[in-house]
Design a protein around this motif. Structure first.
Motif, PDB file in Angstrom:
ATOM      1  N   PRO A 186      78.313   7.880  42.216  1.00 17.57           N
ATOM      2  CA  PRO A 186      76.919   8.323  42.290  1.00 17.57           C
ATOM      3  C   PRO A 186      76.855   9.821  42.568  1.00 17.57           C
ATOM      4  CG  PRO A 186      77.380   6.606  43.921  1.00 17.57           C
ATOM      5  CD  PRO A 186      78.668   6.961  43.272  1.00 17.57           C
ATOM      6  N   SER A 187      75.787  10.436  42.138  1.00 20.42           N
ATOM      7  CA  SER A 187      75.615  11.867  42.351  1.00 20.42           C
ATOM      8  C   SER A 187      74.133  12.162  42.579  1.00 20.42           C
ATOM      9  CB  SER A 187      76.115  12.641  41.122  1.00 20.42           C
ATOM     10  OG  SER A 187      75.321  12.311  39.991  1.00 20.42           O
ATOM     11  N   GLU A 188      73.848  13.414  42.819  1.00 18.66           N
ATOM     12  CA  GLU A 188      72.459  13.850  42.881  1.00 18.66           C
ATOM     13  C   GLU A 188      72.158  14.493  41.529  1.00 18.66           C
ATOM     14  OE1 GLU A 188      69.676  16.970  45.250  1.00 18.66           O
ATOM     15  OE2 GLU A 188      71.328  16.058  46.346  1.00 18.66           O
ATOM     16  N   THR A 237      72.037  -1.225  33.268  1.00 18.49           N
ATOM     17  CA  THR A 237      71.994  -0.939  34.699  1.00 18.49           C
ATOM     18  C   THR A 237      71.617   0.520  34.904  1.00 18.49           C
ATOM     19  OG1 THR A 237      73.653  -2.612  35.218  1.00 18.49           O
ATOM     20  CG2 THR A 237      73.362  -0.858  36.836  1.00 18.49           C
ATOM     21  N   LEU A 238      70.708   0.756  35.851  1.00 20.70           N
ATOM     22  CA  LEU A 238      70.331   2.101  36.266  1.00 20.70           C
ATOM     23  C   LEU A 238      70.749   2.291  37.718  1.00 20.70           C
ATOM     24  CD1 LEU A 238      66.661   2.220  34.867  1.00 20.70           C
ATOM     25  CD2 LEU A 238      68.753   3.095  33.790  1.00 20.70           C
ATOM     26  N   ARG A 239      71.232   3.500  38.028  1.00 23.87           N
ATOM     27  CA  ARG A 239      71.614   3.822  39.411  1.00 23.87           C
ATOM     28  C   ARG A 239      70.811   5.042  39.853  1.00 23.87           C
ATOM     29  NH1 ARG A 239      77.624   4.850  39.934  1.00 23.87           N
ATOM     30  NH2 ARG A 239      77.055   6.721  38.787  1.00 23.87           N
ATOM     31  N   PRO A 272      66.067  -0.754  44.302  1.00 27.85           N
ATOM     32  CA  PRO A 272      65.931  -0.746  45.762  1.00 27.85           C
ATOM     33  C   PRO A 272      65.793   0.666  46.345  1.00 27.85           C
ATOM     34  CG  PRO A 272      67.639  -2.277  45.095  1.00 27.85           C
ATOM     35  CD  PRO A 272      67.247  -1.503  43.863  1.00 27.85           C
ATOM     36  N   ALA A 273      65.107   0.777  47.465  1.00 25.82           N
ATOM     37  CA  ALA A 273      64.825   2.054  48.133  1.00 25.82           C
ATOM     38  C   ALA A 273      65.971   2.445  49.055  1.00 25.82           C
ATOM     39  CB  ALA A 273      63.511   1.972  48.891  1.00 25.82           C
ATOM     40  N   ARG A 274      67.104   2.796  48.458  1.00 24.02           N
ATOM     41  CA  ARG A 274      68.245   3.306  49.237  1.00 24.02           C
ATOM     42  C   ARG A 274      69.108   4.169  48.311  1.00 24.02           C
ATOM     43  NH1 ARG A 274      69.660  -2.012  48.074  1.00 24.02           N
ATOM     44  NH2 ARG A 274      71.678  -2.176  47.053  1.00 24.02           N
ATOM     45  N   PRO A 275      69.849   5.099  48.864  1.00 26.52           N
ATOM     46  CA  PRO A 275      70.725   5.927  48.034  1.00 26.52           C
ATOM     47  C   PRO A 275      71.733   5.063  47.274  1.00 26.52           C
ATOM     48  CG  PRO A 275      70.560   6.822  50.240  1.00 26.52           C
ATOM     49  CD  PRO A 275      69.917   5.471  50.267  1.00 26.52           C
ATOM     50  N   ASP A 276      72.075   5.489  46.082  1.00 30.00           N
ATOM     51  CA  ASP A 276      73.073   4.812  45.228  1.00 30.00           C
ATOM     52  C   ASP A 276      72.625   3.433  44.762  1.00 30.00           C
ATOM     53  OD1 ASP A 276      74.618   7.019  45.916  1.00 30.00           O
ATOM     54  OD2 ASP A 276      75.833   5.912  47.351  1.00 30.00           O
ATOM     55  N   LEU A 278      68.455   9.955  37.967  1.00 27.54           N
ATOM     56  CA  LEU A 278      69.292   8.967  37.289  1.00 27.54           C
ATOM     57  C   LEU A 278      70.744   9.388  37.424  1.00 27.54           C
ATOM     58  CD1 LEU A 278      69.316   6.413  35.488  1.00 27.54           C
ATOM     59  CD2 LEU A 278      69.316   7.954  33.517  1.00 27.54           C
ATOM     60  N   SER A 279      71.461   8.742  38.326  1.00 27.78           N
ATOM     61  CA  SER A 279      72.870   9.100  38.511  1.00 27.78           C
ATOM     62  C   SER A 279      73.789   8.041  37.936  1.00 27.78           C
ATOM     63  CB  SER A 279      73.182   9.339  39.990  1.00 27.78           C
ATOM     64  OG  SER A 279      73.314   8.125  40.686  1.00 27.78           O
TER      65      SER A 279
END
Length: 172
Positions: free
Chosen positions: A48-50, A78-80, A120-124, A159-160
Motif C-alpha cells: 500500500p502507498s499514499e 479489488t480496490l485498496r 472500510p474506513a481504515r488505512p490499507d 487508490l493505492s
C-alpha cells in the motif's frame, strides 16, 4: 493484493518470473487524471502507498492499458485505499469501473453510488466487487472513475491498489 489476479499474472510474466510491478516494467501503461502524491504505477504495487490525484472537479480517474493484443474479461476486482490514516475519509464511495477497446469509448462494468462503507474506513483497506455477467465484456483499457465525492465531500481519488480477476486473452 493476492497472487491470483491479472496484474500479478502480468507482473510475473505468467508466473514464470519473480514479481515486478507491471506498470514500472512497461508491461501495462498506467495513467491518471492528475497527479498529487505517488505515481499511477503505485496502484499495481504489492505494498500500500499514499497514491492520490489532485482535488479537482469530479470525475477523477485512474486508467490502465493492457497493451496491444491483450483483452481481459473481468468477473471481479479489488480496490485498496491509501495507507495514510489521515485520508480514510477520502476513500471511494461513488465510482464506476469502466472498460474500453480503444481508450476513447467507455462502457460501465460496475457502478457504486454513495456507498460510504463499500471500502472500510481504515488505512490499507481493501474490498472486492463483482462484475455482473451481463455487464462483463472483453476490454483492453480499464479505468476507475470517481463519480461522486468521498465521505468527507472531497474530490481526491485515493487508490493505492487495483487487482482484477477474470479471463485473459493474450497475443500468441
Amino acid at each position: 493484493m493476492d497472487e491470483r489476479g491479472l496484474f500479478y499474472y502480468i507482473g510475473t510474466q505468467g508466473r514464470t518470473q519473480p514479481w515486478r510491478n507491471p506498470a514500472e516494467a512497461g508491461w501495462v501503461t498506467a495513467t491518471w487524471s492528475s497527479d498529487n502524491t505517488g505515481r499511477p504505477s503505485d496502484a499495481f504495487s504489492r505494498q500500500p502507498s499514499e497514491c492520490r490525484t489532485n482535488s479537482t472537479n469530479i470525475p477523477s480517474w485512474h486508467m490502465v492499458d493492457l497493451g496491444v493484443g491483450r483483452l481481459f474479461t473481468p468477473t471481479r476486482y479489488t480496490l485498496r485505499h491509501s495507507n495514510n490514516q489521515g485520508y480514510v475519509e477520502y476513500r471511494l464511495q461513488s465510482w464506476r469501473l469502466e472498460g474500453s477497446l480503444d481508450g476513447a469509448s467507455w462502457r460501465t462494468l460496475d457502478e457504486h453510488t454513495n456507498e460510504p462503507n463499500a471500502i472500510p474506513a481504515r488505512p490499507d483497506a481493501m474490498a472486492t466487487f463483482a462484475v455482473a455477467p451481463a455487464q462483463a465484456f472483453p476490454a483492453r483499457h480499464f479505468r476507475v472513475l470517481m463519480s461522486g465525492p468521498s465521505p468527507n465531500g472531497g474530490n481526491i481519488l485515493m487508490l493505492s491498489g487495483l487487482e482484477m480477476y477474470g479471463s485473459l486473452r493474450q497475443p500468441q
